[in-house]
Design a protein around this motif. Structure first.
Motif, PDB file in Angstrom:
ATOM      1  N   PHE A 299      17.484  10.182  -9.025  1.00 64.10           N
ATOM      2  CA  PHE A 299      17.257   8.921  -9.608  1.00 64.10           C
ATOM      3  C   PHE A 299      16.148   9.330 -10.877  1.00 64.10           C
ATOM      4  CE2 PHE A 299      15.581   4.454 -11.659  1.00 64.10           C
ATOM      5  CZ  PHE A 299      16.407   4.187 -11.563  1.00 64.10           C
ATOM      6  N   LYS A 300      14.827   9.630  -9.962  1.00 64.47           N
ATOM      7  CA  LYS A 300      13.697  10.348 -11.401  1.00 64.47           C
ATOM      8  C   LYS A 300      14.215  10.904 -11.866  1.00 64.47           C
ATOM      9  CE  LYS A 300       8.368  11.046 -10.916  1.00 64.47           C
ATOM     10  NZ  LYS A 300       6.958  10.815 -10.227  1.00 64.47           N
ATOM     11  N   ARG A 301      14.785  11.930 -11.437  1.00 64.74           N
ATOM     12  CA  ARG A 301      15.093  13.281 -12.566  1.00 64.74           C
ATOM     13  C   ARG A 301      15.996  12.789 -13.382  1.00 64.74           C
ATOM     14  NH1 ARG A 301      19.192  17.591  -9.584  1.00 64.74           N
ATOM     15  NH2 ARG A 301      16.701  17.532  -7.961  1.00 64.74           N
ATOM     16  N   VAL A 302      17.218  12.301 -13.270  1.00 61.38           N
ATOM     17  CA  VAL A 302      17.706  11.631 -14.256  1.00 61.38           C
ATOM     18  C   VAL A 302      17.208  10.540 -15.573  1.00 61.38           C
ATOM     19  CG1 VAL A 302      19.800  10.097 -14.688  1.00 61.38           C
ATOM     20  CG2 VAL A 302      19.884  12.232 -13.299  1.00 61.38           C
ATOM     21  N   VAL A 303      15.863   9.431 -14.527  1.00 64.88           N
ATOM     22  CA  VAL A 303      15.931   8.212 -15.301  1.00 64.88           C
ATOM     23  C   VAL A 303      14.208   8.688 -15.902  1.00 64.88           C
ATOM     24  CG1 VAL A 303      14.910   5.820 -15.165  1.00 64.88           C
ATOM     25  CG2 VAL A 303      17.764   6.751 -13.930  1.00 64.88           C
ATOM     26  N   GLY A 304      13.625   9.374 -15.099  1.00 59.21           N
ATOM     27  CA  GLY A 304      11.903   9.429 -15.256  1.00 59.21           C
ATOM     28  C   GLY A 304      11.539   8.688 -14.429  1.00 59.21           C
ATOM     29  N   THR A 305      11.245   8.294 -13.429  1.00 62.43           N
ATOM     30  CA  THR A 305      10.504   7.216 -12.627  1.00 62.43           C
ATOM     31  C   THR A 305      11.096   6.747 -11.633  1.00 62.43           C
ATOM     32  OG1 THR A 305       9.663   5.028 -12.819  1.00 62.43           O
ATOM     33  CG2 THR A 305      11.289   5.140 -13.826  1.00 62.43           C
ATOM     34  N   THR A 306      10.241   6.529 -10.558  1.00 57.23           N
ATOM     35  CA  THR A 306      10.994   5.995  -9.532  1.00 57.23           C
ATOM     36  C   THR A 306      11.570   4.891  -9.487  1.00 57.23           C
ATOM     37  OG1 THR A 306       9.286   5.072  -9.071  1.00 57.23           O
ATOM     38  CG2 THR A 306       9.324   7.683  -8.342  1.00 57.23           C
ATOM     39  N   PRO A 307      12.874   5.284  -8.425  1.00 54.30           N
ATOM     40  CA  PRO A 307      13.676   3.871  -8.466  1.00 54.30           C
ATOM     41  C   PRO A 307      12.965   2.258  -8.191  1.00 54.30           C
ATOM     42  CG  PRO A 307      14.772   4.818  -6.970  1.00 54.30           C
ATOM     43  CD  PRO A 307      12.882   5.544  -7.389  1.00 54.30           C
ATOM     44  N   GLN A 308      11.782   1.889  -7.638  1.00 56.54           N
ATOM     45  CA  GLN A 308      10.525   0.962  -7.447  1.00 56.54           C
ATOM     46  C   GLN A 308       9.743   1.160  -8.412  1.00 56.54           C
ATOM     47  OE1 GLN A 308      10.808   4.282  -5.418  1.00 56.54           O
ATOM     48  NE2 GLN A 308      10.728   3.557  -3.134  1.00 56.54           N
ATOM     49  N   GLY A 309       9.483   2.139  -9.097  1.00 58.07           N
ATOM     50  CA  GLY A 309       9.134   1.871 -10.711  1.00 58.07           C
ATOM     51  C   GLY A 309       9.633   1.453 -11.816  1.00 58.07           C
ATOM     52  N   TYR A 310      11.163   1.602 -11.799  1.00 59.66           N
ATOM     53  CA  TYR A 310      12.242   1.064 -12.020  1.00 59.66           C
ATOM     54  C   TYR A 310      12.282  -0.305 -12.309  1.00 59.66           C
ATOM     55  CZ  TYR A 310      16.549   1.152 -14.745  1.00 59.66           C
ATOM     56  OH  TYR A 310      17.740   0.272 -15.326  1.00 59.66           O
ATOM     57  N   ARG A 311      12.042  -0.200 -10.841  1.00 58.38           N
ATOM     58  CA  ARG A 311      12.742  -2.069 -10.432  1.00 58.38           C
ATOM     59  C   ARG A 311      11.284  -2.387 -11.208  1.00 58.38           C
ATOM     60  NH1 ARG A 311      14.455  -3.099  -4.759  1.00 58.38           N
ATOM     61  NH2 ARG A 311      16.337  -4.004  -5.948  1.00 58.38           N
ATOM     62  N   SER A 312      10.017  -2.302 -10.925  1.00 57.14           N
ATOM     63  CA  SER A 312       9.263  -3.150 -11.191  1.00 57.14           C
ATOM     64  C   SER A 312       8.943  -3.643 -12.482  1.00 57.14           C
ATOM     65  CB  SER A 312       7.478  -2.308 -11.251  1.00 57.14           C
ATOM     66  OG  SER A 312       7.826  -2.288  -9.555  1.00 57.14           O
ATOM     67  N   SER A 313       9.691  -2.706 -13.391  1.00 62.55           N
ATOM     68  CA  SER A 313       9.683  -2.827 -14.814  1.00 62.55           C
ATOM     69  C   SER A 313      11.047  -3.682 -15.658  1.00 62.55           C
ATOM     70  CB  SER A 313       9.456  -1.611 -16.228  1.00 62.55           C
ATOM     71  OG  SER A 313       8.771  -0.708 -15.463  1.00 62.55           O
TER      72      SER A 313
END
Length: 325
Positions: A299-313
């Motif tokens: 996920f971080k490799r593709v999206v550039g952030t962690t799953p937790q970071g993505y969820r926060s946003s």
């Protein structure tokens, strides 16, 4: 007394108002610890009035202001805009030759590229416009997954809010982190955001021709992402050998079956992070990743952030309460 740094903002016809306002507000409101303003902001253009989509804009300075600027910022223009005026491109080239710092916001990168100022350099723009920038200007090394690129004299930023990131970065370069942090607070903006532009990219699947033999196979894959799918199983589902399946898959989607599968799994995970309160282990299983660790890494490799970071946003607040992590 500190020397005031002049920032000239180039307003061309059909300029995007958000892109134009960002450097005006950020540089115009910046203050030093003693209260002094370190920047002088000037809006300039090739004509005394330009269209700004919903309104017309009176431009107080002509292109000669670029010759007096320490930094020139180029906002983006809408799709209604024609090619940049030759005199504006020439003024940008002259500014570059004098060593003036040049920066673009969003699709303003197209104007810098049209002036030849991005040739051989890394650059970014709004992720949706990045393929067009790379196609029209093949000498530019387009990076669609970052918020901004700093080449020293020439800087480019991604879409909309990434212009704020770039302006704050330039302030930090000029006056240090304390002044930049104060400017960030005034903008109600973090000085540094987690991840890059990749987290905002919508990872849609390449279109498949209607009636294609792959259509039912792709639908089946989407319905079975939580399973440990193999190339052999996908090929068998399509009634083909693995070799034939892989060849036709690339022909019709531009991707390998594995790449398509991983992208589908990441998109499923994004949806679950946005719309459910499921924990990371459950989401990893639902999206078909072998383990939470493999999920986090991919996920971080593709999206550039962690799953937790993505969820926060991006997590919807409609579910009530904090999201599980």
């Amino acid at each position: 007394m500190a020397i005031v740094h002049t920032v000239a903002i180039l307003a061309l016809d059909h300029v995007v108002p958000f892109d134009l306002a960002t450097p005006i507000e950020v540089f115009g409101r910046t203050r030093l610890p003693d209260g002094r303003r370190p920047y002088r902001v000037r809006v300039c253009g090739p004509a005394p009035e330009v269209e700004a989509e919903a309104f017309a804009l009176r431009v107080p300075y002509g292109l000669e202001a670029l010759a007096e600027a320490d930094t020139v910022v180029v906002p983006g223009c809408s799709e209604r805009a024609g090619p940049p005026p030759p005199e504006a491109l020439e003024a940008l080239r002259d500014a570059a030759a004098r060593g003036t710092r040049l920066a673009s916001i969003c699709v303003g990168a197209f104007t810098l590229a049209a002036a030849g100022l991005l040739d051989g350099l890394r650059a970014t723009t709004h992720w949706a416009a990045a393929p067009a920038l790379a196609r029209r200007f093949p000498l530019v090394d387009v990076r669609p997954d970052v918020l901004y690129v700093d080449n020293g004299q020439v800087l480019t930023s991604a879409g909309a809010a990434a212009g704020l990131d770039l302006c704050l970065h330039m302030i930090r370069r000029d006056h240090g982190s304390a002044v930049a942090a104060d400017a960030a607070r005034l903008s109600v903006m973090p000085l540094e955001r987690e991840g890059g532009q990749a987290q905002f990219i919508v990872h849609e699947h390449p279109p498949v021709p209607s009636g294609s033999l792959l259509e039912p196979v792709l639908a089946w894959i989407e319905d079975n992402l939580g399973r440990d799918l193999t190339l052999r199983e996908m090929a068998a589902r399509g009634g083909m050998s693995e070799r034939t399946f892989s060849r036709r898959f690339r022909q019709q989607t531009g991707s390998t079956p594995l790449q398509w599968l991983l992208r589908a799994r990441v998109r499923r995970a994004q949806y679950l992070l946005e719309n459910t309160d499921h924990g990371i282990e459950r989401i990893a299983a639902q999206a078909g990743f072998g383990s939470p660790t493999a999920f986090r890494e991919r996920f971080k490799r593709v999206v550039g952030t962690t799953p937790q970071g993505y969820r926060s946003s991006f997590h919807s607040s409609s579910h009530g309460g904090p999201a599980a992590t």
